[in-house]
Design an enzyme around this catalytic site. Structure first.
Site, PDB file in Angstrom:
ATOM      1  N   CYS A  66      25.621  21.126  -8.356  1.00 48.63           N
ATOM      2  CA  CYS A  66      24.669  21.490  -9.403  1.00 48.63           C
ATOM      3  C   CYS A  66      24.601  23.015  -9.527  1.00 48.63           C
ATOM      4  CB  CYS A  66      23.284  20.937  -9.062  1.00 48.63           C
ATOM      5  SG  CYS A  66      22.029  21.301 -10.325  1.00 48.63           S
ATOM      6  N   ASP A 117      22.042  24.704  -9.857  1.00 46.54           N
ATOM      7  CA  ASP A 117      20.782  25.170  -9.257  1.00 46.54           C
ATOM      8  C   ASP A 117      21.034  26.317  -8.273  1.00 46.54           C
ATOM      9  OD1 ASP A 117      18.430  25.284  -7.469  1.00 46.54           O
ATOM     10  OD2 ASP A 117      17.798  23.488  -8.541  1.00 46.54           O
ATOM     11  N   HIS A 131      21.532  17.126  -5.279  1.00 45.37           N
ATOM     12  CA  HIS A 131      20.426  17.579  -4.418  1.00 45.37           C
ATOM     13  C   HIS A 131      19.119  16.928  -4.844  1.00 45.37           C
ATOM     14  CE1 HIS A 131      18.548  20.588  -7.254  1.00 45.37           C
ATOM     15  NE2 HIS A 131      19.722  20.457  -7.817  1.00 45.37           N
ATOM     16  N   CYS A 152      16.226  17.774  -8.126  1.00 46.50           N
ATOM     17  CA  CYS A 152      17.107  18.343  -9.168  1.00 46.50           C
ATOM     18  C   CYS A 152      16.406  18.343 -10.536  1.00 46.50           C
ATOM     19  CB  CYS A 152      18.398  17.537  -9.248  1.00 46.50           C
ATOM     20  SG  CYS A 152      19.580  18.195 -10.453  1.00 46.50           S
ATOM     21  N   ARG A 179      19.480  27.282  -5.856  1.00 44.28           N
ATOM     22  CA  ARG A 179      19.119  27.022  -4.457  1.00 44.28           C
ATOM     23  C   ARG A 179      20.189  26.246  -3.704  1.00 44.28           C
ATOM     24  NH1 ARG A 179      13.654  24.198  -6.246  1.00 44.28           N
ATOM     25  NH2 ARG A 179      15.188  23.398  -7.724  1.00 44.28           N
TER      26      ARG A 179
HETATM   27 CO    CO Z   1      20.093  20.338  -9.796  1.00 39.96          CO
END
Ligand code: CO
Length: 205
Positions: A40, A42, A96, A99, A44
């Site tokens: 992803c 993302d 994750h 999400c 993080r």
């Molecule tokens: Co995500």
């Protein structure tokens, strides 16, 4: 802000050269990663950091909610290069918990273009509606949906002509599904690994 970023880069570069003078020269010569990470976008969940890998050790493709669209030229180009040119040994589809893309897929429209992108996750939510209803709350349902999205992603990568051709040609590459926990920083194996011999024609019989 940008100057901060450039300053941090200068410090990072200096530190690496001090610790290992040949570090960048070696990396510039050739990349020989054993892993291809599909994850992803993302911020993080950075592949190198969470997997404890150095530059040069993992080839990466990321998109919103790590969705595998079989017509995504970006993902397919990276996959083909990873398998054919880099001779990657392990492909990892990593989702994750928590999400935002998965959450958006469970909400009412519209999120703009993201609603087109996330359509496969909506479809999964419909297909597994009975299983998802067993969960206690919305967060647990979304986290299970994130796991299902990874498992579906592993299957979709396996079904690409790129992987089918590679396996028929004797490549030993395997595809794994992992999920990352934002709350504890741990990667978990979803036990949906597929490898050589996973041929579409046989799977359909
Ligand atoms: Co995500």
């Amino acid at each position: 802000m940008l100057n901060d970023l450039l300053d941090r880069n200068a410090v990072w570069s200096d530190q690496h050269r001090k610790n290992d003078p040949g570090y960048f020269t070696r990396l510039a010569g050739q990349q020989t990663p054993e892993f291809f990470w599909i994850g992803c976008s993302d911020s993080r969940v950075p592949a190198n950091v969470v997997a404890g890998l150095d530059p040069g050790e993992v080839f990466v493709h990321r998109n919103v909610a790590n969705v595998i669209h079989s017509s995504d030229m970006n993902m397919l180009s990276a996959l083909e290069f990873a398998v054919d040119a880099l001779k990657i040994k392990e492909i990892i589809v990593c989702g994750h918990y928590g999400c935002g893309g998965v959450k958006a897929a469970t909400e009412d429209l519209p999120h703009g273009l993201a609603d087109h992108w996330l359509e496969p996750i909506r479809r999964l939510a419909r297909a597994y509606v009975v299983d998802l209803a067993q969960q206690d709350d919305a967060e647990a349902r979304r986290d299970q949906l994130a796991e299902l999205n990874v498992i579906e992603g592993v299957r979709r990568v396996a079904e690409t002509p790129i992987m089918q051709r590679a396996w028929r040609g004797g490549a030993q590459v395997r595809i794994h599904g992992l999920i990352y926990g934002l709350k504890d920083g741990r990667l978990r194996d979803l036990d949906c690994t597929v490898g050589p011999g996973h041929f579409l024609a046989e799977a359909a019989q």
